[in-house]
Every structure is written in structure tokens, then in C-alpha cells.
Design a protein around this motif. Structure first.
Motif, PDB file in Angstrom:
ATOM      1  N   GLU A  51      48.167 -36.895  72.114  1.00  0.00           N
ATOM      2  CA  GLU A  51      46.951 -36.303  71.544  1.00  0.00           C
ATOM      3  C   GLU A  51      45.657 -36.958  72.003  1.00  0.00           C
ATOM      4  OE1 GLU A  51      49.171 -38.143  70.004  1.00  0.00           O
ATOM      5  OE2 GLU A  51      48.153 -39.676  68.839  1.00  0.00           O
ATOM      6  N   SER A  52      45.718 -38.197  72.505  1.00  0.00           N
ATOM      7  CA  SER A  52      44.470 -38.923  72.785  1.00  0.00           C
ATOM      8  C   SER A  52      44.624 -39.840  73.991  1.00  0.00           C
ATOM      9  CB  SER A  52      44.101 -39.765  71.556  1.00  0.00           C
ATOM     10  OG  SER A  52      45.109 -40.737  71.334  1.00  0.00           O
ATOM     11  N   TRP A  54      44.050 -42.923  73.864  1.00  0.00           N
ATOM     12  CA  TRP A  54      44.731 -44.092  73.310  1.00  0.00           C
ATOM     13  C   TRP A  54      46.245 -43.926  73.426  1.00  0.00           C
ATOM     14  CZ3 TRP A  54      48.342 -45.688  69.829  1.00  0.00           C
ATOM     15  CH2 TRP A  54      48.268 -46.997  69.344  1.00  0.00           C
ATOM     16  N   ARG A  55      46.723 -42.711  73.042  1.00  0.00           N
ATOM     17  CA  ARG A  55      48.172 -42.465  73.041  1.00  0.00           C
ATOM     18  C   ARG A  55      48.731 -42.550  74.457  1.00  0.00           C
ATOM     19  NH1 ARG A  55      50.927 -43.690  69.252  1.00  0.00           N
ATOM     20  NH2 ARG A  55      49.397 -42.680  67.917  1.00  0.00           N
ATOM     21  N   ASP A 128      53.183 -49.065  65.914  1.00  0.00           N
ATOM     22  CA  ASP A 128      51.833 -48.518  65.780  1.00  0.00           C
ATOM     23  C   ASP A 128      51.472 -48.162  64.333  1.00  0.00           C
ATOM     24  OD1 ASP A 128      49.517 -46.937  65.790  1.00  0.00           O
ATOM     25  OD2 ASP A 128      50.386 -45.331  66.984  1.00  0.00           O
ATOM     26  N   ARG A 129      52.028 -47.111  63.755  1.00  0.00           N
ATOM     27  CA  ARG A 129      51.652 -46.686  62.398  1.00  0.00           C
ATOM     28  C   ARG A 129      52.634 -47.225  61.344  1.00  0.00           C
ATOM     29  NH1 ARG A 129      49.866 -40.405  63.729  1.00  0.00           N
ATOM     30  NH2 ARG A 129      48.262 -40.994  65.229  1.00  0.00           N
ATOM     31  N   THR A 145      48.699 -52.026  64.310  1.00  0.00           N
ATOM     32  CA  THR A 145      47.325 -52.424  64.045  1.00  0.00           C
ATOM     33  C   THR A 145      47.021 -52.278  62.556  1.00  0.00           C
ATOM     34  OG1 THR A 145      46.568 -50.196  64.526  1.00  0.00           O
ATOM     35  CG2 THR A 145      46.613 -51.727  66.349  1.00  0.00           C
ATOM     36  N   VAL A 188      47.360 -44.323  59.611  1.00  0.00           N
ATOM     37  CA  VAL A 188      46.075 -44.737  60.202  1.00  0.00           C
ATOM     38  C   VAL A 188      44.904 -43.960  59.616  1.00  0.00           C
ATOM     39  CG1 VAL A 188      46.373 -45.882  62.411  1.00  0.00           C
ATOM     40  CG2 VAL A 188      46.837 -43.456  62.265  1.00  0.00           C
ATOM     41  N   ARG A 192      42.212 -46.046  57.532  1.00  0.00           N
ATOM     42  CA  ARG A 192      40.833 -46.099  58.025  1.00  0.00           C
ATOM     43  C   ARG A 192      39.874 -45.528  56.985  1.00  0.00           C
ATOM     44  NH1 ARG A 192      42.333 -44.605  64.379  1.00  0.00           N
ATOM     45  NH2 ARG A 192      43.206 -46.686  64.774  1.00  0.00           N
ATOM     46  N   PHE A 219      42.807 -36.088  65.519  1.00  0.00           N
ATOM     47  CA  PHE A 219      42.791 -37.091  66.589  1.00  0.00           C
ATOM     48  C   PHE A 219      42.582 -36.486  67.979  1.00  0.00           C
ATOM     49  CE2 PHE A 219      45.291 -40.367  63.896  1.00  0.00           C
ATOM     50  CZ  PHE A 219      44.194 -41.212  63.763  1.00  0.00           C
ATOM     51  N   HIS A 245      37.554 -41.092  63.236  1.00  0.00           N
ATOM     52  CA  HIS A 245      38.716 -41.985  63.164  1.00  0.00           C
ATOM     53  C   HIS A 245      39.267 -42.347  64.543  1.00  0.00           C
ATOM     54  CE1 HIS A 245      40.104 -41.274  58.687  1.00  0.00           C
ATOM     55  NE2 HIS A 245      38.864 -41.684  58.781  1.00  0.00           N
ATOM     56  N   ASN A 246      38.917 -41.589  65.594  1.00  0.00           N
ATOM     57  CA  ASN A 246      39.221 -42.083  66.948  1.00  0.00           C
ATOM     58  C   ASN A 246      38.147 -41.643  67.937  1.00  0.00           C
ATOM     59  OD1 ASN A 246      39.911 -39.466  67.758  1.00  0.00           O
ATOM     60  ND2 ASN A 246      41.859 -40.052  68.673  1.00  0.00           N
ATOM     61  N   ASP A 274      39.102 -47.167  68.539  1.00  0.00           N
ATOM     62  CA  ASP A 274      40.042 -47.172  69.673  1.00  0.00           C
ATOM     63  C   ASP A 274      39.532 -48.059  70.811  1.00  0.00           C
ATOM     64  OD1 ASP A 274      42.029 -45.603  68.577  1.00  0.00           O
ATOM     65  OD2 ASP A 274      41.721 -43.878  69.905  1.00  0.00           O
ATOM     66  N   CYS A 294      41.170 -50.713  68.777  1.00  0.00           N
ATOM     67  CA  CYS A 294      42.530 -50.557  68.274  1.00  0.00           C
ATOM     68  C   CYS A 294      43.393 -50.716  69.517  1.00  0.00           C
ATOM     69  CB  CYS A 294      42.687 -49.164  67.659  1.00  0.00           C
ATOM     70  SG  CYS A 294      44.349 -48.844  67.076  1.00  0.00           S
TER      71      CYS A 294
HETATM   72  O1  GYE Z   1      43.645 -44.416  66.966  1.00  0.00           O
HETATM   73  C1  GYE Z   1      44.442 -42.417  67.922  1.00  0.00           C
HETATM   74  C2  GYE Z   1      45.811 -41.954  68.150  1.00  0.00           C
HETATM   75  O2  GYE Z   1      47.974 -44.343  65.711  1.00  0.00           O
HETATM   76  C3  GYE Z   1      46.395 -46.035  66.087  1.00  0.00           C
HETATM   77  O3  GYE Z   1      46.550 -42.458  67.058  1.00  0.00           O
HETATM   78  C4  GYE Z   1      46.936 -44.734  66.530  1.00  0.00           C
HETATM   79  C5  GYE Z   1      45.910 -43.626  66.598  1.00  0.00           C
HETATM   80  C6  GYE Z   1      44.745 -43.823  67.550  1.00  0.00           C
HETATM   81  O4  GYE Z   1      46.009 -40.739  68.579  1.00  0.00           O
HETATM   82  O5  GYE Z   1      43.618 -42.267  69.039  1.00  0.00           O
END
Ligand code: GYE
Length: 340
Positions: A51-52, A54-55, A128-129, A145, A188, A192, A219, A245-246, A274, A294
Motif C-alpha cells: 500500500e505504501s 514504507w511497505r 511491524d504491527r 515500532t 498503528v 498513532r 495508508f 498517519h503516513n 514514516d 517509522c
Molecule cells: O506507517 C504505513 C504502512 O504498519 C508501520 O503501514 C506500518 C505502516 C506505515 O503502510 O506507511
């Protein structure tokens, strides 16, 4: 306690870094360490999706760390569905993998499948979560985190910044905040949001702030843009601050803010979590104000922990990775050093 864990983590990362620095011999040693009783370790890993930014970095870290550690990784992408994760974990159990690691997309609903893993004597690492379970012994360790701490850092930075810049509300006498939340039900997003609200309630000038609207942007950049558009439709001239949140949702929102004829980073102060490269670029361009780190680079510590568990060594129940905070004025200097 957290400081001790961080210190231990720093030491073990150092050991890992030294261990990985020795070229071929080090690789051979790693591969040896990754086999228990002459057999190569197989890890089943359930990732939530892509999704991101970060992922993507998280997945890359897991895959390359498995390779470096000589661990056979069975990687499964759940496409944002918990039911796919449960199916993947069941198939890892049926295959008889040595160890299971997974990123829980949401907090709840894991008891049954983790009980099945325990009955099959396969250790589980949560990555992670966080999870909410009736029985904490259903997993051995959690690596990730601290989302409550991240939310607190966000509010505290805002409070300091608004004072330092002598900012005034665009309308009325309070700063209006809008929030783009992460995936509904994920630890998360919950952490947050709670951390942010806790820090706000504890601030001496709490009365200067109000949350005008808060909604999930899942996200993603796309959803972040769409939800910000709808916030702007109703409150274009009231919004002072965006907390996403991201970073991906913040980057989507920046497009919506520009399309509404406002200046992101100036008319609306923007902070997210992130610290991915895209957000650093937005800060360099003057369109965003701060990102709280993050750390997605969890692969090495995960593989190290897996080996220890299979060697019957003690491991800490919770390991939090170290995280910083990067305001716009350090973005240009910091970007070249960023690894994700
Ligand atoms: O912040 C977001 C991602 O779980 C910490 O999940 C992760 C979060 C992160 O898709 O960008």
C-alpha cells in the motif's frame, strides 16, 4: 525498559553488521547458522500488501535479510485482506515450515489461527504491527515500532512549531486540525491516533487546538488525496494543520491542497509519519513541514530473532526499533543518507 531494549537492539544490529561485513566467509557462516540440525530453516512470512512506499521498503528488507541469513523465505502477499493472511498461515502450518512471521493487518481476530500454529509446535513472530490476543503465549516475539510514541511526537512537534513560527489560526481562535488515518482496526492507526490525542490533552495550550475532521485514507496516496479533497470541500478556509498517519497519504493530500488553490506547507502545516524519500522531496520543495520516522528496516533483526528462537535461546518479547524526527529544515541535508 525501552532504553535497554533499544540498546540491546543497537548492539545486536552492530553484531549483525560486523557479521555481514566479512564477504564470502561471513555468508557461509550465516548459511551454517541458518540451518538447524543440518536442515535449512524455512520461514513462512505473511505480508499485508504493497500500500505504501514504507511497505515496499519493509518487504525488500525482509527478502534481502532472509537471503543474507541463508533462510528459505516463503513470502505471501495478502492484498490487504486478513482472510488471505489467515489462509497463508494455515498453508504454512500444513507445509510444516520451521517458523512463521506475519504483519497483522488489524489488531484482532488472530486467536484461532495462532492456536493452530501453537498446536503444530511452530513458533510465531509478530512483525511491524501489534495484535490483541486472549493468550500472549500464542506468539514468541514482536518486532516493530511504537505507534503511540510516534503520535505523541507528531503533536509535540506541531505545538512547538506553531509557537516558533508565530502562526495564527486562519479562522476563529483555534488551530483546526484534520487527520488522515491509517487502515481501520490496525494497531498503528489506533496507536498513532491515541498518542496524538494524549499529547494534545496533556499540553498546557491544549485549548488552542481542535480536531476538525478525522477519517481513514487507508495508508494510500490515492485515498489520502480523495479524503483531503472532501475535507477541503467543506472547510477549505478553516484547515490549519494536516496530520497524516503516513507519508503517502500526505503526498496525496498535497495534490488536493494545490488543486484547491492553497499552498501546502504554508497555508496548511503538514506533518506525517514514516520518513520515506518522497516526503523528504516534498519538504525540500517547501510543500510539507515534518516527518516522524517509522523504521521499516526490520529484516535483519527478524532473521536474527528467528534463529535464536529455533536455537532455543531467550529473546525479548517486544523489540522496538529506534526512530527519529525530520523537520523540513534538515531535509536537504538528510535525504542523501536515507536508505528508504
Ligand atoms: O506507517 C504505513 C504502512 O504498519 C508501520 O503501514 C506500518 C505502516 C506505515 O503502510 O506507511
Amino acid at each position: 525498559m525501552k532504553k535497554i531494549i533499544s540498546l540491546l537492539l543497537a548492539i545486536s544490529l552492530l553484531v549483525l553488521a560486523v557479521g555481514c561485513g566479512g564477504g564470502d566467509q561471513a555468508k557461509k557462516d550465516d548459511a551454517k547458522a541458518a540451518s538447524s540440525g543440518g536442515k535449512q530453516i524455512t520461514m513462512g512470512f505473511s505480508q499485508i500488501g504493497a500500500e505504501s512506499e514504507w511497505r515496499t521498503a519493509h518487504t525488500e528488507s525482509i527478502k534481502s535479510a532472509a537471503k543474507a541469513a541463508g533462510i528459505n523465505l516463503q513470502f505471501s502477499d495478502a492484498q490487504q485482506k486478513q482472510e488471505n493472511q489467515i489462509k497463508a498461515i494455515r498453508s504454512f502450518i500444513a507445509q510444516g515450515v520451521d517458523i512463521i512471521a506475519f504483519v497483522p493487518i488489524v489488531e484482532t481476530g488472530w486467536d484461532t489461527v495462532l492456536k493452530e500454529a501453537k498446536d503444530a509446535k511452530i513458533p510465531v513472530i509478530v512483525v511491524d504491527r501489534d495484535v490483541k490476543l486472549s493468550d500472549e503465549s500464542l506468539y514468541i516475539a514482536k518486532i516493530g515500532t511504537d505507534s503511540v510514541a510516534e503520535g505523541k511526537k507528531v503533536f509535540n512537534w506541531i505545538d512547538e512549531y506553531m509557537k516558533k513560527e508565530n502562526k495564527q489560526p486562519r479562522s476563529g481562535d483555534k488551530f483546526n486540525i484534520v487527520v488522515l488515518e491509517g487502515t481501520v482496526g490496525s494497531s498503528v492507526a489506533i496507536g498513532r491516533a491515541n498518542g496524538f490525542k494524549e499529547a494534545m490533552a496533556a499540553a498546557p495550550d491544549a485549548a488552542k487546538y481542535t480536531i476538525l475532521a478525522s477519517q481513514t485514507g487507508e495508508f494510500t496516496r490515492q485515498k489520502g488525496q480523495e479524503v483531503m479533497e472532501s475535507f477541503l470541500k467543506s472547510d477549505r478556509d478553516k484547515i490549519d494543520i494536516l496530520f497524516a498517519h503516513n507519508d503517502d497519504m500526505a503526498l496525496g493530500a498535497i495534490q488536493a491542497i494545490e488543486a484547491a488553490g492553497l499552498k501546502p506547507g504554508k497555508d496548511i502545516t503538514i506533518i506525517s509519519i514514516d520518513s520515506v524519500k518522497g516526503m523528504f522531496q516534498a519538504m525540500i520543495d517547501g510543500k510539507a513541514n515534518c516527518t516522524v520516522e517509522c523504521n521499516p528496516l526490520q529484516g535483519d533483526i527478524l532473521m536474527e530473532t528467528a534463529k535464536k528462537i529455533l536455537n532455543k535461546e531467550e529473546v525479548p518479547k517486544n523489540v522496538y526499533v529506534e526512530e527519529g524526527i525530520f523537520p523540513a529544515d534538515v531535509a536537504a541535508k538528510t535525504l542523501p543518507e536515507r536508505k528508504y
